[in-house]
Design a protein around this motif. Structure first.
Motif, PDB file in Angstrom:
ATOM      1  N   LYS A 145     -15.883 -95.826  81.692  1.00 40.71           N
ATOM      2  CA  LYS A 145     -15.852 -95.066  82.978  1.00 40.71           C
ATOM      3  C   LYS A 145     -14.746 -95.678  84.026  1.00 40.71           C
ATOM      4  O   LYS A 145     -14.435 -94.838  84.903  1.00 40.71           O
ATOM      5  CB  LYS A 145     -17.185 -95.894  83.717  1.00 40.71           C
ATOM      6  CG  LYS A 145     -18.400 -95.348  82.946  1.00 40.71           C
ATOM      7  CD  LYS A 145     -19.664 -95.860  83.644  1.00 40.71           C
ATOM      8  CE  LYS A 145     -20.845 -95.420  82.979  1.00 40.71           C
ATOM      9  NZ  LYS A 145     -22.122 -95.932  83.386  1.00 40.71           N
ATOM     10  N   GLU A 146     -13.877 -96.430  83.696  1.00 39.91           N
ATOM     11  CA  GLU A 146     -12.679 -96.957  84.277  1.00 39.91           C
ATOM     12  C   GLU A 146     -11.610 -95.614  84.275  1.00 39.91           C
ATOM     13  O   GLU A 146     -10.870 -95.527  85.037  1.00 39.91           O
ATOM     14  CB  GLU A 146     -12.071 -98.089  83.929  1.00 39.91           C
ATOM     15  CG  GLU A 146     -13.206 -99.435  84.116  1.00 39.91           C
ATOM     16  CD  GLU A 146     -12.257-100.733  83.718  1.00 39.91           C
ATOM     17  OE1 GLU A 146     -11.251-100.498  83.354  1.00 39.91           O
ATOM     18  OE2 GLU A 146     -13.003-101.656  83.840  1.00 39.91           O
ATOM     19  N   SER A 147     -11.797 -94.829  82.949  1.00 39.23           N
ATOM     20  CA  SER A 147     -10.618 -93.751  82.903  1.00 39.23           C
ATOM     21  C   SER A 147     -10.852 -92.741  83.849  1.00 39.23           C
ATOM     22  O   SER A 147     -10.073 -91.663  84.314  1.00 39.23           O
ATOM     23  CB  SER A 147     -10.989 -93.319  81.556  1.00 39.23           C
ATOM     24  OG  SER A 147     -10.703 -94.378  80.735  1.00 39.23           O
ATOM     25  N   PHE A 148     -12.059 -92.425  84.446  1.00 37.67           N
ATOM     26  CA  PHE A 148     -12.443 -91.394  85.468  1.00 37.67           C
ATOM     27  C   PHE A 148     -13.107 -91.914  86.737  1.00 37.67           C
ATOM     28  O   PHE A 148     -14.160 -91.862  86.848  1.00 37.67           O
ATOM     29  CB  PHE A 148     -13.547 -90.335  84.948  1.00 37.67           C
ATOM     30  CG  PHE A 148     -14.582 -90.953  84.240  1.00 37.67           C
ATOM     31  CD1 PHE A 148     -14.634 -91.127  82.591  1.00 37.67           C
ATOM     32  CD2 PHE A 148     -15.804 -91.176  84.613  1.00 37.67           C
ATOM     33  CE1 PHE A 148     -15.593 -91.717  81.941  1.00 37.67           C
ATOM     34  CE2 PHE A 148     -16.866 -91.391  84.249  1.00 37.67           C
ATOM     35  CZ  PHE A 148     -16.985 -91.845  82.639  1.00 37.67           C
ATOM     36  N   SER A 186     -17.936 -87.985  92.168  1.00 41.06           N
ATOM     37  CA  SER A 186     -18.863 -87.241  92.975  1.00 41.06           C
ATOM     38  C   SER A 186     -19.404 -86.059  92.364  1.00 41.06           C
ATOM     39  O   SER A 186     -20.073 -85.348  92.874  1.00 41.06           O
ATOM     40  CB  SER A 186     -18.032 -86.713  94.229  1.00 41.06           C
ATOM     41  OG  SER A 186     -17.183 -85.936  93.969  1.00 41.06           O
ATOM     42  N   MET A 187     -18.856 -85.663  91.144  1.00 37.44           N
ATOM     43  CA  MET A 187     -19.457 -84.442  90.438  1.00 37.44           C
ATOM     44  C   MET A 187     -21.053 -84.589  89.917  1.00 37.44           C
ATOM     45  O   MET A 187     -21.656 -83.627  90.160  1.00 37.44           O
ATOM     46  CB  MET A 187     -18.599 -84.080  89.111  1.00 37.44           C
ATOM     47  CG  MET A 187     -17.099 -83.607  89.518  1.00 37.44           C
ATOM     48  SD  MET A 187     -16.254 -82.989  87.890  1.00 37.44           S
ATOM     49  CE  MET A 187     -17.310 -81.817  87.503  1.00 37.44           C
ATOM     50  N   TYR A 188     -21.344 -85.778  89.440  1.00 37.74           N
ATOM     51  CA  TYR A 188     -22.698 -85.933  89.066  1.00 37.74           C
ATOM     52  C   TYR A 188     -23.125 -87.165  89.504  1.00 37.74           C
ATOM     53  O   TYR A 188     -22.471 -88.265  89.729  1.00 37.74           O
ATOM     54  CB  TYR A 188     -22.700 -85.892  87.513  1.00 37.74           C
ATOM     55  CG  TYR A 188     -22.285 -84.923  86.997  1.00 37.74           C
ATOM     56  CD1 TYR A 188     -23.243 -83.612  86.682  1.00 37.74           C
ATOM     57  CD2 TYR A 188     -21.035 -84.578  86.202  1.00 37.74           C
ATOM     58  CE1 TYR A 188     -22.823 -82.635  86.063  1.00 37.74           C
ATOM     59  CE2 TYR A 188     -20.691 -83.155  85.626  1.00 37.74           C
ATOM     60  CZ  TYR A 188     -21.538 -82.187  85.436  1.00 37.74           C
ATOM     61  OH  TYR A 188     -21.266 -80.964  84.874  1.00 37.74           O
ATOM     62  N   GLU A 189     -24.523 -87.371  89.748  1.00 37.73           N
ATOM     63  CA  GLU A 189     -25.104 -88.607  90.150  1.00 37.73           C
ATOM     64  C   GLU A 189     -25.231 -89.341  88.976  1.00 37.73           C
ATOM     65  O   GLU A 189     -25.311 -90.784  88.936  1.00 37.73           O
ATOM     66  CB  GLU A 189     -26.443 -88.115  90.803  1.00 37.73           C
ATOM     67  CG  GLU A 189     -26.355 -87.372  92.067  1.00 37.73           C
ATOM     68  CD  GLU A 189     -27.749 -87.343  92.460  1.00 37.73           C
ATOM     69  OE1 GLU A 189     -28.772 -87.631  91.749  1.00 37.73           O
ATOM     70  OE2 GLU A 189     -28.146 -86.733  93.529  1.00 37.73           O
ATOM     71  N   ASP A 190     -25.113 -88.856  87.857  1.00 36.94           N
ATOM     72  CA  ASP A 190     -25.047 -89.727  86.447  1.00 36.94           C
ATOM     73  C   ASP A 190     -23.807 -89.609  85.637  1.00 36.94           C
ATOM     74  O   ASP A 190     -23.465 -88.673  85.381  1.00 36.94           O
ATOM     75  CB  ASP A 190     -26.256 -89.070  85.282  1.00 36.94           C
ATOM     76  CG  ASP A 190     -26.311 -89.819  84.255  1.00 36.94           C
ATOM     77  OD1 ASP A 190     -25.631 -90.988  84.169  1.00 36.94           O
ATOM     78  OD2 ASP A 190     -27.130 -89.375  83.547  1.00 36.94           O
ATOM     79  N   ASP A 191     -23.334 -90.818  85.655  1.00 39.34           N
ATOM     80  CA  ASP A 191     -21.913 -90.967  85.268  1.00 39.34           C
ATOM     81  C   ASP A 191     -21.802 -90.765  83.887  1.00 39.34           C
ATOM     82  O   ASP A 191     -20.699 -90.263  83.118  1.00 39.34           O
ATOM     83  CB  ASP A 191     -21.222 -92.224  85.716  1.00 39.34           C
ATOM     84  CG  ASP A 191     -21.075 -92.594  87.116  1.00 39.34           C
ATOM     85  OD1 ASP A 191     -20.831 -91.828  87.560  1.00 39.34           O
ATOM     86  OD2 ASP A 191     -20.897 -93.880  87.383  1.00 39.34           O
ATOM     87  N   ASN A 192     -22.885 -90.945  83.062  1.00 35.68           N
ATOM     88  CA  ASN A 192     -23.096 -90.731  81.665  1.00 35.68           C
ATOM     89  C   ASN A 192     -22.721 -89.210  81.296  1.00 35.68           C
ATOM     90  O   ASN A 192     -22.173 -88.865  80.444  1.00 35.68           O
ATOM     91  CB  ASN A 192     -24.481 -91.192  81.078  1.00 35.68           C
ATOM     92  CG  ASN A 192     -24.644 -92.563  81.161  1.00 35.68           C
ATOM     93  OD1 ASN A 192     -23.719 -93.473  81.083  1.00 35.68           O
ATOM     94  ND2 ASN A 192     -25.927 -92.989  81.499  1.00 35.68           N
ATOM     95  N   ARG A 193     -23.208 -88.331  82.264  1.00 32.14           N
ATOM     96  CA  ARG A 193     -22.992 -86.755  81.982  1.00 32.14           C
ATOM     97  C   ARG A 193     -21.617 -86.529  82.175  1.00 32.14           C
ATOM     98  O   ARG A 193     -21.059 -85.854  81.367  1.00 32.14           O
ATOM     99  CB  ARG A 193     -23.852 -86.042  82.936  1.00 32.14           C
ATOM    100  CG  ARG A 193     -23.738 -84.569  82.819  1.00 32.14           C
ATOM    101  CD  ARG A 193     -24.657 -83.674  83.603  1.00 32.14           C
ATOM    102  NE  ARG A 193     -26.135 -84.229  83.401  1.00 32.14           N
ATOM    103  CZ  ARG A 193     -26.682 -83.533  82.565  1.00 32.14           C
ATOM    104  NH1 ARG A 193     -26.185 -82.561  81.705  1.00 32.14           N
ATOM    105  NH2 ARG A 193     -27.939 -83.806  82.153  1.00 32.14           N
ATOM    106  N   LEU A 194     -20.827 -87.252  83.148  1.00 31.06           N
ATOM    107  CA  LEU A 194     -19.187 -87.132  83.398  1.00 31.06           C
ATOM    108  C   LEU A 194     -18.822 -87.513  82.098  1.00 31.06           C
ATOM    109  O   LEU A 194     -17.788 -86.992  81.541  1.00 31.06           O
ATOM    110  CB  LEU A 194     -19.010 -87.753  84.561  1.00 31.06           C
ATOM    111  CG  LEU A 194     -17.473 -87.436  84.856  1.00 31.06           C
ATOM    112  CD1 LEU A 194     -17.107 -85.992  84.928  1.00 31.06           C
ATOM    113  CD2 LEU A 194     -16.959 -88.265  85.975  1.00 31.06           C
TER     114      LEU A 194
END
Length: 444
Positions: free
Chosen positions: A228-231, A211-219
């Motif tokens: 992405k499965e790691s977070f 929920s931190m960012y709308e763009d998962d790439n930034r996270l």
């Protein structure tokens, strides 16, 4: 060989070359003997293969290569001896000759682009700018520099726009990441920054990390992984450091960072040096704009008729992957560039423009110093070595580029001695507005 040059209309030239066997056969036979010395064939010792068999194996290709080489050298010599200066390398006309067609005599034709025109720079007008850097311009620049280069200090409690460094740990699972840093800015999803504001080093915030960012790439960039499965899911985020930007002091450290070391010891000297730097930096932009205006004005005022089909042929040779649509779209700009090249050659000849090795080295020195942020002086003993290494790199690629740059600068300098320049007085703000509008127009 016999040559005949037929200069036709629209700057078109047709060079006809009659080639006799005597013009290339002696060299062909000499090359064939060299092949025979190294020829290997079953049943024969090396170098003892009969010439008839060597000729059968290699003759066609060697004869064709020798013919083309002989014609190419002869054409170059003819052009040089007769002071014929085509804008591009001669273009072969018609179908290429095959080895089977090589007989007692051959006729080959080359198309030449030979612009003939009158050049009169007197009476041509072009626009330029005269920039006055005001104290207000200096103050505005200092404000921007302070924003770009803030002083970073540790903070006790997190606030908006602070940089938070933290350890991320999955509540369920083994994933953990230390030293991950993120800013409490508007890039965070709504409501996330508020969960960190007021927190101190050692405090922990637990949330659904997705929920931190709308763009998962930034996270992924923050955590240093594309997996992405790691977070996924709940994470505890323990704050380990809070960094806040502060407006920097106008001190020697700031002066050195902005204008280079040892150029200012107090604010008055810094402002004076900065004003000079602003003028120098923008003068380069003014020079580029002026050169563009001069180029456009001269091309527009000079009538040069060019052969459309040959022009298209040259463009296709230089851009072999271009589609017909791309050719049609870019041909007008290419024609303008060809005209400017023809004009440049005439300006160079009339003004005796020459580029010496020292000119190229001096230009390279300026480029190298700019790469180091002008933190190296001319007296630095390393500069000479840097210059030579730079110019010799990649088989002299940068020497050629720098030579071309210096040549163009001299062409424009010579042209501007003849062209009438109309100067517009501008301050920095007005000039920047002009540049912005021009760039926006170019992007359309």
């Amino acid at each position: 060989m016999e040559f005949k040059l037929d200069k036709q209309e629209n700057s078109y030239g047709l060079l006809t070359v009659n080639v006799a066997e005597a013009d290339f056969m002696p060299e062909y036979k000499s090359k064939l003997k060299q092949y025979a010395k190294g020829a290997n064939m079953k049943g024969f010792r090396k170098g003892k293969v009969p010439m008839s068999m060597v000729e059968k194996m290699y003759g066609k290709q060697v004869k064709m290569d020798t013919f083309n080489e002989a014609v190419g050298k002869a054409v170059d010599t003819y052009l040089k001896d007769n002071n014929v200066k085509p804008l591009f390398q001669p273009m072969y006309k018609g179908d290429f000759i095959t080895p089977e067609q090589l007989g007692a005599e051959q006729t080959v034709e080359f198309e030449l682009l030979l612009p003939e025109f009158d050049l009169n720079l007197e009476g041509i007008n072009a626009d330029t700018f005269n920039l006055t850097v005001t104290d207000a311009d200096v103050e505005s620049t200092i404000t921007k520099l302070k924003e770009a280069y803030p002083t970073k200090k540790d903070a006790e409690e997190a606030a908006k726009d602070d940089l938070v460094t933290a350890t991320f740990k999955a509540v369920e699972g083994e994933y953990s990441k230390e030293g991950a840093a993120f800013e409490l800015d508007d890039k965070l999803a709504e409501g996330i920054a508020a969960q960190f504001e007021g927190k101190k080093v050692g405090d922990v915030v637990t949330l659904d990390i997705t929920s931190m960012y709308e763009d998962d790439n930034r996270l992924g960039l923050i955590l240093g992984t594309e997996d992405k499965e790691s977070f996924v899911g709940q994470f505890s985020i323990e704050i380990t450091k809070i960094t806040r930007n502060h407006e920097p002091e106008l001190d020697v450290d700031f002066f050195n960072m902005v204008i280079g070391p040892d150029k200012a010891s107090n604010e008055e000297e810094f402002r004076a040096e900065l004003k000079k730097t602003i003028a120098e930096v923008n003068q380069q932009a003014i020079d580029n704009l002026t050169n563009e205006n001069v180029r456009n004005a001269i091309v527009e005022a000079t009538t040069i008729a060019l052969p459309a089909e040959l022009l298209k042929k040259v463009y296709k040779q230089n851009n072999p992957k271009a589609t017909e649509e791309e050719i049609d779209e870019n041909l007008a700009k290419f024609e303008e560039a060809v005209k400017w090249r023809a004009i440049s050659d005439k300006v160079a000849e009339a003004s005796e423009v020459k580029v010496e090795k020292e000119d190229v080295e001096a230009a390279a020195l300026v480029q190298i110093k700019a790469q180091f942020g002008n933190f190296m002086g001319d007296e630095d003993e390393r500069m000479g070595e840097f210059v030579q290494n730079y110019l010799s790199a990649e088989n002299g690629k940068y020497f050629e580029q720098t030579y071309e740059q210096v040549y163009n600068e001299k062409i424009f300098a010579a042209a501007k001695e003849k062209v009438a320049l109309t100067s517009e007085e501008v301050d920095l703000a007005k000039f920047e507005e002009f540049l912005t509008a021009k760039n926006e127009q170019a992007a359309k």
